[in-house]
Design a protein around this motif. Structure first.
Motif: not given
Length: 372
Positions: A56-71, A263-268
């Motif tokens: 979840m932390g990794a997904a938050i970091v990547t989402a905050a930096n512009g990655m647009t992945l979706r589970m 990942w699902q939570i963090g990417l949001g």
């Protein structure tokens, strides 16, 4: 003139744009590597929820930096089904017997914990620290993963709920570990090694996967709120309770399921959500500390009037997840059946009560002129 937050600075926006342009395979490779690093660091700190918090932390970091992945939705549904079966596995007949033997004590204690948590959620919503539904779900003293999934299914912002729930996981785990050491009952034995790829009982493993997958699919098709989690959990608890089914959940499958949910939570988490969470952090942290202290007061009452030893009472009323409490209790001389029975009973009641309690509090705030 208000200063522009760093996450919205031109440099940060350009960096996020460059990351967004990268192929999906590269983005997934980045998030997996960061997840592994985070999990390793959290495991070194002996945090029980590391396998979920790290991704979840990794997904938050990547989402905050512009990655647009979706589970992918099927992966997320299956992960919820596996987690539902995992929770169901903890519902044993012995726990049911312990609850029935002392049900008045259990009911009063659990309702008191839920009432105190609901009050804190109401205050956070009333003071507009967080939106009403997110504040109430985030304050619910249940399993963090289950509460986050249910909150999203009932229309609350799962990202803010996850922020509150997993921040509490960290606080409660650290507090419970400190209390155990202060009572000088921890054995100090090293954590047993984990066999990630044990030999499988293939009939049980296939039946477990079928229950998780088909249960999650049926839960989604039924349109029951949080049905993808609750239907496998309910069916699994019944089957396991009557001895009709044994679950085979190898550690690698649980780790993968936790990672998918994380990942699902963090990417949001968008930059705007992160900015709001950072502003709310001091008050949310204060509410968590208040929740820990109030549950500690309930533990004192159990010790004073029910004859329960102090550490057993503290761990039984602790507002963290049952998994983290179980790990701490296993290294201490406590009444383990009492601890797990009270934690399990609270989880059941929270799952049943939380939706109605949340709606009641949100309606009350709206009628009184607050922001829900």
């Amino acid at each position: 003139m208000r200063e522009t937050p760093a996450i919205f600075s031109p440099e940060a926006l350009r960096r996020r744009a460059s990351l967004t342009a990268r192929p999906a395979a590269v983005q997934w490779a980045v998030i997996i590597i960061i997840s592994a690093v985070f999990v390793g660091a959290l495991e070194a700190l002996r945090l029980p929820a590391a396998l979920l918090l790290g991704p979840m932390g990794a997904a938050i970091v990547t989402a905050a930096n512009g990655m647009t992945l979706r589970m992918p939705r099927p992966a997320f549904l299956c992960a919820q089904g596996v987690i539902g079966v995992m929770i169901a596995r903890s519902f044993s007949p012995s726990i049911g017997g312990a609850i029935l033997a002392r049900w008045p004590l259990f009911v009063m204690t659990v309702l008191a914990v839920i009432a105190l948590s609901g009050l804190l959620g109401w205050l956070l919503a009333r003071w507009r620290v967080l939106p009403g539904s997110a504040a109430v779900w985030g304050s619910s003293p249940g399993a963090a993963t289950a509460m986050t999934l249910m909150a999203g299914a009932y229309g609350a912002d799962a990202r803010l709920v996850a922020f509150m729930q997993f921040l509490r996981v960290v606080f409660v785990t650290l507090a419970a570990s400190l209390v155990a050491r202060l009572f000088a009952v921890a054995t100090g034995a090293p954590r047993p090694s984990l066999d990630w790829f044990p030999a499988l009982s293939w009939p049980s493993f296939i039946a477990t996967l079928a229950l998780a997958g088909l249960g999650a699919w049926a839960g989604r098709a039924s349109r029951i709120p949080a049905g993808t989690l609750l239907l496998p959990l309910t069916l699994g608890a019944v089957l396991h309770g009557v001895g009709a089914m044994q679950f085979d959940l190898p550690p690698w499958l649980l780790a993968l399921s936790y990672a998918v949910v994380g990942w699902q939570i963090g990417l949001g988490f968008t930059p705007a959500i992160l900015a709001h969470a950072s502003r709310a952090f001091p008050k949310v942290a204060a509410s968590i500390l208040a929740q820990i202290l109030l549950c500690g007061a309930l533990a004192f009452l159990l010790t004073r009037f029910a004859g329960v030893d102090a550490l057993t009472a503290y761990l039984a009323t602790s507002p963290g997840g049952a998994d983290s409490v179980a790990i701490i209790a296993a290294s201490a001389r406590v009444d383990m059946p009492f601890v797990m029975a009270l934690q399990t009973f609270r989880l059941i009641l929270v799952i049943l009560i939380s939706p109605g309690l949340c709606r009641f509090i949100v309606r009350h705030i709206a009628r009184s002129g607050g922001e829900a």
